[in-house]
Structure formats: C-alpha cells, structure tokens
Design a protein around this motif. Structure first.
Motif, PDB file in Angstrom:
ATOM      1  N   SER A   1      31.812  -0.291   3.091  1.00 58.51           N
ATOM      2  CA  SER A   1      32.181   1.308   4.323  1.00 58.51           C
ATOM      3  C   SER A   1      32.313   2.133   4.081  1.00 58.51           C
ATOM      4  N   MET A   2      33.082   2.585   3.108  1.00 57.46           N
ATOM      5  CA  MET A   2      33.383   4.028   3.151  1.00 57.46           C
ATOM      6  C   MET A   2      32.088   4.762   1.850  1.00 57.46           C
ATOM      7  N   ALA A   3      31.269   3.970   1.523  1.00 60.20           N
ATOM      8  CA  ALA A   3      30.143   4.666   0.383  1.00 60.20           C
ATOM      9  C   ALA A   3      28.973   4.827   2.421  1.00 60.20           C
ATOM     10  N   ALA A   4      28.966   3.791   2.948  1.00 60.24           N
ATOM     11  CA  ALA A   4      28.202   3.729   3.878  1.00 60.24           C
ATOM     12  C   ALA A   4      27.950   5.261   5.083  1.00 60.24           C
ATOM     13  N   LEU A   5      29.860   4.843   5.294  1.00 59.14           N
ATOM     14  CA  LEU A   5      29.471   6.462   6.014  1.00 59.14           C
ATOM     15  C   LEU A   5      29.626   7.659   5.184  1.00 59.14           C
ATOM     16  N   TYR A   6      29.875   7.782   3.543  1.00 59.56           N
ATOM     17  CA  TYR A   6      29.325   9.272   2.968  1.00 59.56           C
ATOM     18  C   TYR A   6      28.445   9.324   3.017  1.00 59.56           C
TER      19      TYR A   6
ATOM     20  N   GLY B   1      25.997   7.500   5.304  1.00 60.63           N
ATOM     21  CA  GLY B   1      25.653   7.989   6.623  1.00 60.63           C
ATOM     22  C   GLY B   1      25.512   9.931   6.807  1.00 60.63           C
ATOM     23  N   ARG B   2      26.937  10.095   6.549  1.00 59.55           N
ATOM     24  CA  ARG B   2      27.561  11.520   6.377  1.00 59.55           C
ATOM     25  C   ARG B   2      26.506  12.904   6.172  1.00 59.55           C
ATOM     26  N   ARG B   3      25.876  12.595   4.362  1.00 57.31           N
ATOM     27  CA  ARG B   3      25.383  13.001   3.700  1.00 57.31           C
ATOM     28  C   ARG B   3      24.298  13.494   4.708  1.00 57.31           C
ATOM     29  N   LEU B   4      22.913  12.077   5.072  1.00 53.18           N
ATOM     30  CA  LEU B   4      21.547  12.288   5.345  1.00 53.18           C
ATOM     31  C   LEU B   4      21.404  11.995   7.026  1.00 53.18           C
ATOM     32  N   GLY B   5      23.001  12.094   7.367  1.00 54.34           N
ATOM     33  CA  GLY B   5      22.509  13.094   8.704  1.00 54.34           C
ATOM     34  C   GLY B   5      22.601  14.647   8.837  1.00 54.34           C
ATOM     35  N   GLN B   6      23.396  15.022   8.382  1.00 48.53           N
ATOM     36  CA  GLN B   6      24.179  16.792   7.841  1.00 48.53           C
ATOM     37  C   GLN B   6      22.581  16.853   7.564  1.00 48.53           C
ATOM     38  N   ARG B   7      21.408  16.227   6.535  1.00 46.62           N
ATOM     39  CA  ARG B   7      20.345  16.538   5.489  1.00 46.62           C
ATOM     40  C   ARG B   7      18.984  16.753   6.960  1.00 46.62           C
ATOM     41  N   PHE B   8      19.099  15.230   7.550  1.00 39.66           N
ATOM     42  CA  PHE B   8      17.474  15.259   8.080  1.00 39.66           C
ATOM     43  C   PHE B   8      18.365  14.981  10.088  1.00 39.66           C
ATOM     44  N   GLY B   9      19.424  15.245  10.214  1.00 39.33           N
ATOM     45  CA  GLY B   9      19.379  15.288  11.346  1.00 39.33           C
ATOM     46  C   GLY B   9      19.329  14.140  12.324  1.00 39.33           C
TER      47      GLY B   9
END
Length: 78
Positions: free
Chosen positions: A38-43, A45-53
């Motif tokens: 779950s922590m890996a998925a959150l991390y 997801g946050r990184r991909l969200g910042q990069r690709f919006g």
C-alpha cells in the motif's frame, strides 16, 4: 467477488486450524505485506500524478473500467 473472498478466508482459517498453526504469524505477515504494498502504491501514485497529472487519473479510470468489463464478460460467458 466479496463472497469469493469470504470463502477463501474461511478456507485459510480452517486450514490453519487443522494444521494447528498459530494464527499470529500468518496474520502479522499478511499485515506487513499489505502495508508495504500500500505504501509503495501510494508513493508511486503520487510520483506519477506529479509527473503526468490529469492523464494518469484518466488512465487509472480506464484500467478500472477494463477490469470491470473483463469480469463482466467472464461471468456472462461462463
């Protein structure tokens, strides 16, 4: 899907009881693995969200729709 998960949990519980295995170790291991993933998925997801919006949100939605359609097709065909 929830019924299948419940039946699986029942089978695991019965198996542990029949093997006379302490339930603490498998429960703790399941908790640790679930937490770590779950922590890996959150991390991620946050990184991909910042990069690709917004595009990443759309891709995530499409993946969920694809999974739902696959399950629906399997149940209708079976």
């Amino acid at each position: 899907f929830s019924v299948a998960t419940s039946i699986d949990a029942l089978a695991v519980g019965l198996s542990l009881a029949m093997l006379e295995v302490s339930v603490i170790t498998p429960a703790a291991l399941t908790g640790v693995v679930t937490f770590a993933l779950s922590m890996a998925a959150l991390y991620l997801g946050r990184r991909l969200g910042q990069r690709f919006g917004k595009r990443m949100e759309i891709i995530g939605g499409l993946v969920l729709l694809g999974i739902g359609l696959r399950i629906l097709i399997e149940h209708l065909a079976g």
